[in-house]
Design a protein around this motif. Structure first.
Motif, mmCIF file in Angstrom:
data_model
loop_
_atom_site.group_PDB
_atom_site.id
_atom_site.type_symbol
_atom_site.label_atom_id
_atom_site.label_comp_id
_atom_site.label_asym_id
_atom_site.label_seq_id
_atom_site.Cartn_x
_atom_site.Cartn_y
_atom_site.Cartn_z
ATOM 1 N N HIS A 1 -9.924 0.900 16.411
ATOM 2 C CA HIS A 1 -9.725 1.046 14.968
ATOM 3 C C HIS A 1 -8.993 -0.193 14.457
ATOM 4 O O HIS A 1 -8.061 -0.682 15.107
ATOM 5 N N VAL A 2 -9.414 -0.709 13.313
ATOM 6 C CA VAL A 2 -8.713 -1.815 12.648
ATOM 7 C C VAL A 2 -8.591 -1.459 11.169
ATOM 8 O O VAL A 2 -9.574 -1.044 10.548
ATOM 9 N N TRP A 3 -7.372 -1.618 10.625
ATOM 10 C CA TRP A 3 -7.189 -1.286 9.210
ATOM 11 C C TRP A 3 -6.268 -2.276 8.524
ATOM 12 O O TRP A 3 -5.445 -2.927 9.154
ATOM 13 N N VAL A 4 -6.455 -2.366 7.208
ATOM 14 C CA VAL A 4 -5.596 -3.169 6.343
ATOM 15 C C VAL A 4 -4.693 -2.216 5.574
ATOM 16 O O VAL A 4 -5.155 -1.186 5.061
ATOM 17 N N ALA A 5 -3.407 -2.538 5.492
ATOM 18 C CA ALA A 5 -2.465 -1.772 4.681
ATOM 19 C C ALA A 5 -2.142 -2.575 3.427
ATOM 20 O O ALA A 5 -1.817 -3.765 3.512
#
Length: 258
Positions: free
Chosen positions: A150-154
């Motif tokens: 999983h890769v996410w931007v905050a």
């Protein structure tokens, strides 16, 4: 409308990270509301989000939002105290400004050129910063079907803050395996000359250099690789998160060059 794939526990890594880093904001709020945007064909991710956030902030309420009316109707029987479902999209049809918007596997079907406008629209709906509060949080990213990678931007009301890479360490051959799960804003930028490509290249090198630690397990190898990575990249989290198979980097270091 998304494909709607919503395997149970798919978003557990993202949820646990949110509870850890944003739990204090949720606890401080008078009425903490979290949005599960584009929850899909089944309500599992919204149900799980409520449970995980309430471990950190017991008064949290979750609203699942879907653009397909039939999905909303199918989810309504699962409503209970603290959990509701609404028809809508990026306008976020709830009163007030939520403290959290989670959009997992939603923007992958959009063009890269559309991402900035969607981010801006969603960030404008977040609770503003005030006093000690940094305001609301938008978490937007992509994961595989069973949530191993999983890769996410905050993002906050002011825009992007960080990028987090999270994985089940036992399934990882090398950190660049996560490239296939980069969010839409970055996935087409994994090419020479772009920061995210350089980051994954350096992460693979640090992983290779940490090979002797593999005899102690994949977690120890990951911890050593991230420690080495810090020499050249602005890692913003601590070993307590690295041990979970995570590493978070400042957005400014990975942002596309054009």
């Amino acid at each position: 409308m998304t494909r709607g794939t919503t395997n149970p526990n798919r978003l557990r890594r993202m949820d646990r990270w949110i509870a850890a880093v944003h739990g204090a904001e949720l606890r401080r709020a008078e009425d903490p509301v979290a949005i599960d945007l584009g929850y899909g064909a089944a309500p599992w991710t919204a149900v799980e989000l409520l449970g995980r956030l309430r471990t950190a902030a017991p008064r949290t309420r979750v609203v699942g939002i879907e653009i397909e009316p039939e999905r909303v109707a199918a989810a309504r029987p699962y409503e209970r105290e603290g959990l509701a479902f609404r028809h809508g999209g990026f306008e976020i049809p709830v009163p007030g400004r939520p403290l959290l918007i989670r959009a997992a596997n939603v923007l992958r079907q959009y063009d890269e050129a559309q991402v900035a406008a969607v981010w801006e629209r969603l960030c404008a709906r977040l609770a503003p910063a005030a006093g000690v509060s940094r305001g609301g949080l938008l978490v937007e990213g992509t994961c595989d079907e069973i949530g191993r990678r999983h890769v996410w931007v905050a993002l906050g009301p002011e825009g992007p803050r960080t990028v987090t890479f999270a994985t089940r360490l036992g399934s990882l051959d090398q950190p660049s395996d996560l490239a296939e799960r980069l969010p839409k804003a970055l996935i087409h930028r994994n090419v020479p000359g772009e920061p995210v490509h350089a980051f994954l290249r350096d992460f693979d090198r640090a992983w290779a250099a940490a090979a002797p630690y593999a005899s102690y397990g994949a977690r120890q190898r990951w911890l050593r690789a991230v420690r080495d990575l810090r020499a050249d990249w602005p890692v913003t989290d601590s070993p307590s998160r690295w041990r979970q198979g995570e590493v978070t980097v400042a957005w400014t270091a990975l942002a596309p060059r054009s």
